[in-house]
Motif scaffolding. Structure first.
Motif: not given
Ligand code: ATP
Ligand code: ATP
Ligand code: MG
Ligand code: MG
Lengths: 334, 260, 284, 284, 260
Positions: C69-70, C231-237, C242-244
């Motif tokens: 995320g930024p 990763s198994d999973r990637i969360l983009v914020m 700030g939130t997923i």
């Protein structure tokens, strides 16, 4: 062999004024009496008195004013009594430079008078004395606390004060250092104000009269011996307290100066009645003291039970020795 | 080498200048010798005192009460300073009373101290401890409070015990403050020793000064003051030395790195 | 070793990758960390800043999850909350079934800043968690030296932090995060100060270690290929608030190697993430 | 804006690049900075460390030179020496003809760590050089706000550093380095804590600013494409001992844009550097 | 609100406990009132002193000399502390003499101070300044020396003047140390005022204590001590308040950030 441990304390720092009593050490009088005396010095009677009240100190040397002042309503009486009058004449003096125009206490109007500190006992006496002349402090004259020693000397010399009101021995020391001083005359009743003496806890006086007498007797012999041979007295004192021997000057100068100071003190320690009557108190003297303190505002009333503060019970036994033998022994001492 | 030379040479130079000023003031301004003694007289007093040996017992008496009291006072101050820094509750309950106790001039409570601790060395030790306490206490407290938060967080993540955090992070982080406190306390503790000897003693440099001052013996006074100064200087120098040795990571020293 | 994970030349290096022993089968992902509707509002000198809003997240006991995320979107804040160092303004965090109110010993952490203790040498800094947790120091000394070798600092074991370069300090921080086998490993941009080659090496080593121990890991990075690779999973914020905004699963087989990097799925994922990302960062 | 300089998808983004006005002709490179046979040996607790050996370098008055090299090879040390903060053990540095014995005001610097003053807010931190050099503060306030807008922090102007994220702090540091138009700009991994997109944006902005002012710049980075994109020359350093092993000229025309990134020369240069690099970093 | 309640309530609780202990010690252990006065007597003395007004001139005299001396001493300490921290040469020439001056008990040099500054308020101010000086001096010196090197380097790159660096970096960086020093000096300065009044004064709380102590008037002594404590507490609280307000960036306060 089995010496009894006794602690003896002064409420001031050690100085030559203590030499007469301590001559008893040099002459071995304490030892003769079976006493192993340790000597302590405290800064002020307020520090020393509780020690006597707690019996941490057996005998003390003290001026009467804190005792008299303690006789106030709602104050616990101190469990102590004075049992020996050590100084019969007031050691306080008012001096001016020899070339000063001031001749009597009367001339002090509008002048500055140096005192050791405002808390000194004699300040009250001085104020009362000047009150007799109709002067009040701040309005007619000012008291300036100047300390003792160098500062006082300096203040008198550079004119920040016009007169100085300290102990006789301090003044003599200044003279030894080259000051030219003149003493202003006091009225007799102020001159005859007694000062320091021996004090002990009431329990000691009640339970150990033998100890009280033995100590008092040895101390008295010391004063008599010192009076008989001041030079030996000074030497004894220096041996006990080598650090009090001045660092400056030649041996002879030091001795001469010290003897001069000592003699000033001795004059106040020998009673007018003579050597056989050392240590007596009179009730008038105590009453007079209370009146003075009342006049000075320290006591709400002059009518206080001064007789609870002292006792003459031991004086007779204390004086029961051969004074001439002491004088003789002292004269032959180096 | 050169460094050592300088550390010795410079103060020696100033000392010479001071002595010259001392002599000049006596000669030129006619300062009377009951106020300021001649250097010769002081030298003589020092000789009598330390070569003939008369001052040594006094010197050691003062040194002993100063050292014991200093160690006690500083030790206690570090412990209590830490407690107050760590807990708001302790702070609320203790802090005002510590300030209160310290605001009271010790001379005024000397009679109580003498009654409780006697007039032997104990009361002197207590007085020194009381005097040394406060600077250490405040500096420890402020130092510990200022510990870098990230370092504390690091330790907290690993659930380190309070003691562990204290010894591994807070104490080293507060070291600058603590050593500053230790330096101040050297000087104050020494004054505590001397003042308590003024109040009641038959020994020690304070007693010597007092006795000399009553007898208007300025040379002895100065000699004893010089002895005190010697103790004070050695003490602070020792603390400074320890500071440099123990707090080697101090940032300023390693600035940008030192090249050879 | 060649530059692999900066993705610039994906087929350039094929040699010398040892991703460690392949575990027989990945353990079933039971939820180790559960975060529900987290919000963090910071008090500041200029009024409140909402750093994170309504973030929910579930981490299995052997998941490797990355967060991208930024700058300023709240990634570090997430780590602070998970480690128990910061109380969220709203929402709750549960670790291994119990609520996280304060820091707990079973978390390993690599901070964004190296955060070394200047009065301890490199080896002792690596051993900080071991000592703090009261574990057996001599037993872990060898492991610490192994980790230092892994990060290329075995020669610097007895140096002090202020004698190291920025990247070296960061590597000490990484070794410290790995020393005590925590059940959850939180890493905040651990490779940011490293050069391309070192970074690649560290990524592959990290995968090896993770596969050998199979602990949970939350990994914050600025590098998209790095995130996909690990990763198994990637969360983009997103930022403000700030939130997923997206969760992407990476189903590439493990161990991933340089071949993985050439796989079309890998590149598709990277492209997808990059496109997403370019919408999130706006400059005027 | 798309991810350009992480090089992962070089053709992805073509929009919105404004590299600023093109100068009529590049000024002749007169030597501004001359370094001769520099060596730096640090004193440490474990004996001396040779951080740099025999480094010579010449920087024209409008050169953009990048330095790449493995972690710990002495890049930051180079910056310390050029800024006058560290005296080299051997060798000499001359700036504008006079020897550099101590720091001088005509250098702009971006440190590897943000190094902000915690008691000043963001705007005042950016203005630190202006105040230190006794320049006219009100006149520079607008420029400071412009720079803060450039780095995406205009809203944070009155916040204090400890209220910012790591990347935001680094951006404040960048703005501060650019505020006072120094004749030499030294930058130590200024973009390391930034996400891909922000990083690209910053690179392009940096090129625009540099082309507009044509000051000398020494740029340290871990990203090879970033170095190639920005520089006239690239110095490659090796570690142990830290020394310049290769100097590569980048003769791509300016202003460089996304098209440049697709140019075969660009990719060749990147590949060349990457190959060189992989020989420099060794892990066992 | 609750915070304020606590800050007032907790010390009040301890105070009550202390007073209870005080009364109990008198009743149970029979501590005689020439050693420790009854609370009632102290209250009475305070009433006479502050409601009837007899203490006020003394209170203000002490306060005045303490405040003036404190400001002078601390100001000078910050200046000289900075000079010594900044220059090795200054350090070599000055440092030993400052420690020497401070190791000398002030009471011992009181006569010289009196001779030079007279018996009025000047000599008290000088004594306060001398007492406040040292903690500030050491703390300023150590604080400035500990300034974060990177920040200094930052300023050096821009050729900032020494003054600029001092005011913009060193002073704020040393703020923690400086405020700790200011707290310690409040207490020491106060003691300096009182002690100098002991030595020679016709006014002030110290003079009152001395006079009362000669008469063994413990109630008045305690009343004056309480007045001193009030001054000391107000002073340190003021400094602590300023510290919190001015040094807002202090790391520990902002730890991981505070959430709402
Ligand atoms: N201690 C703090 N006090 C106040 N605000 C803070 C604090 N820490 C972070 N913030 C704010 O919270 C937001 C998120 O910060 P955070 O550090 O979580 O970002 P990040 O995603 O880690 O960014 P980066 O990639 O730059 O490190 C930012 O807007 C920042 O200004
Ligand atoms: N202050 C210092 N004291 C002692 N040694 C140092 C110091 N600073 C750096 N070094 C050593 O000098 C070498 C080069 O360090 P430098 O910081 O210049 O590296 P770098 O190229 O900037 O690395 P990085 O990319 O990790 O920041 C390293 O081996 C380091 O250990
Ligand atoms: Mg972050
Ligand atoms: Mg570096």
């Amino acid at each position: 062999a089995d010496m009894e441990k006794v602690s003896f304390a002064y409420p001031t720092n050690i100085s030559l004024s203590n030499a007469p009593t301590l001559m008893a050490v040099g002459m071995g009088y304490f030892k003769e009496a079976g006493l192993d005396v340790s000597i302590n010095f405290f800064q002020g009677s307020a520090v020393m008195l509780p020690q006597i009240a707690q019996k941490h100190v057996t005998f003390g040397w003290i001026t009467p004013d804190p005792l008299v002042v303690s006789l106030q309503p709602k104050r616990d009486p101190l469990p102590v009594k004075m049992f020996y009058n050590g100084i019969y004449l007031s050691p306080f003096e008012i001096v001016v430079p020899a070339d000063s125009p001031l001749q009597s206490l009367k001339d002090l109007k509008g002048k500055k008078i140096g005192v050791g500190a405002m808390s000194w006992g004699n300040v009250l006496v001085t104020e009362t004395m000047l009150k007799d002349l109709g002067y009040t402090q701040q309005k007619d004259y000012t008291l300036v606390p100047v300390g003792v020693g160098p500062t006082a000397f300096r203040a008198l010399q550079d004119g920040s004060i016009d007169a100085l009101n300290l102990f006789d021995t301090f003044h003599t020391q200044m003279e030894n250092r080259g000051a030219k001083l003149r003493r202003l005359p006091f009225e007799k009743k102020y001159r005859e104000l007694f000062s320091s003496g021996l004090i002990a806890h009431n329990d000691t006086l009640k339970e150990r009269p033998d100890l009280v007498v033995a100590f008092g007797k040895a101390a008295t012999k010391g004063v008599i011996a010192c009076n008989a041979n001041p030079v030996a007295c000074v030497k004894n004192f220096w041996k006990l307290y080598p650090n009090t021997k001045p660092a400056q000057g030649t041996e002879q100068e030091k001795l001469d100066d010290a003897v001069k100071v000592l003699q000033v003190r001795l004059k106040t320690m020998i009673p007018p009645e003579g050597l056989k009557e050392m240590g007596y108190y009179t009730e008038e003297a105590w009453k007079h003291y209370a009146e003075l303190l009342h006049a000075g505002g320290q006591l709400p009333t002059a009518d206080v039970p001064v007789q609870t503060l002292y006792t003459n019970d031991f004086v007779k036994s204390i004086n029961d020795f051969d004074a001439d033998a002491v004088v003789a022994a002292a004269k032959s001492k180096e | 080498m050169q460094e050592i030379m300088k550390t010795i040479l410079y103060p020696a130079l100033t000392a010479l200048a001071l002595i010259a000023a001392w002599i000049a003031s006596i000669e030129v301004f006619n300062v009377p010798n009951y106020l300021v003694p001649e250097p010769g007289a002081v030298l003589h007093a020092l000789k009598v005192g330390y070569i003939d040996g008369q001052y040594w017992p006094h010197f050691f008496f003062t040194l002993k009460s100063a050292v014991i009291g200093y160690v006690m006072g500083c030790g206690l101050a570090i412990v209590i300073g830490t407690m107050v820094a760590e807990s708001r509750t302790f702070e609320r309950f203790l802090y005002p009373y510590i300030v209160a106790l310290q605001s009271t001039p010790k001379i005024a409570i000397a009679p109580l101290i003498l009654v409780w601790f006697g007039f032997g060395i104990e009361s002197k030790v207590v007085m020194v401890a009381l005097m040394s306490f406060f600077p250490m206490f405040i500096n420890t407290m402020v130092g510990i409070r200022q510990t870098n938060a990230s370092m504390l967080n690091l330790m907290q993540v690993f659930s380190a015990s309070r003691t562990h955090i204290f010894f591994n992070v807070k104490l080293p982080a507060a070291a600058g403050h603590i050593f500053a406190g230790l330096q101040i306390s050297v000087v104050l503790g020494l004054i505590g020793a001397v003042v308590s000897e003024f109040v009641s003693s038959t020994q020690g440099l304070g007693y010597m000064i007092q006795a000399a001052s009553v007898n208007m013996d300025v040379a002895t006074m100065f000699a004893c003051l010089l002895s005190l100064v010697a103790i004070g200087l050695s003490g602070t120098q020792l603390i400074r030395y320890l500071h440099r040795k123990l707090v080697f990571w101090d940032e300023t020293h390693n600035a940008m790195g030192q090249t050879e | 070793m060649a530059a692999i994970l900066d993705g610039e030349n994906l087929s350039a290096a094929t040699q010398s990758i040892d991703p460690g022993p392949v575990p027989s089968s990945p353990a079933a992902s039971t939820p180790l960390l559960e975060a529900d509707a987290l919000s963090v509002v910071y008090k500041t000198s200029n009024g409140p800043i909402t750093a994170m809003q309504d973030v929910s997240l579930r981490l299995g006991s052997s998941d490797f999850v990355s967060v991208v995320g930024p700058s300023g979107c709240g990634k570090s804040t997430l780590i602070k909350v998970f480690s128990g160092l910061l109380k969220p303004t709203k929402g709750s965090v549960r670790l291994g079934g119990t609520s996280v109110d304060q820091p707990r010993g079973d978390v390993g952490i690599v901070f964004q800043q190296p955060t070394l203790l200047p009065w301890k040498n490199v080896l002792d800094n690596v051993l900080v968690p071991v000592r703090a947790l009261g574990m057996d120091v001599p037993a872990y000394k060898k492991k610490a030296m192994d980790l230092l070798r892994l990060v290329g600092l075995e020669k610097y074991a007895s140096h002090y932090p202020n004698e190291l370069s920025g990247g070296m300090q960061q590597r000490v921080g990484i070794a410290r995060g790995l020393i005590h086998d925590p059940s959850l490993l939180l890493m905040d941009e651990p490779f940011s100060a490293l050069d391309t080659m070192t970074r690649d090496h560290m990524s592959i080593e990290l995968q090896r270690i993770w596969m050998a121990t199979r602990k949970s890991a939350l990994f914050i990075t600025h590098s998209i290929p790095e995130a996909v690779f690990l990763s198994d999973r990637i969360l983009v914020m997103s930022a403000h608030p700030g939130t997923i905004v997206r969760e992407i699963s990476v189903n590439l087989p493990r161990p991933r190697t340089v071949e993985t990097l050439a796989a079309p799925e890998f590149n598709e994922l990277c492209a997808e993430l990059r496109a997403l990302f370019s919408q999130l960062v706006q400059f005027n």
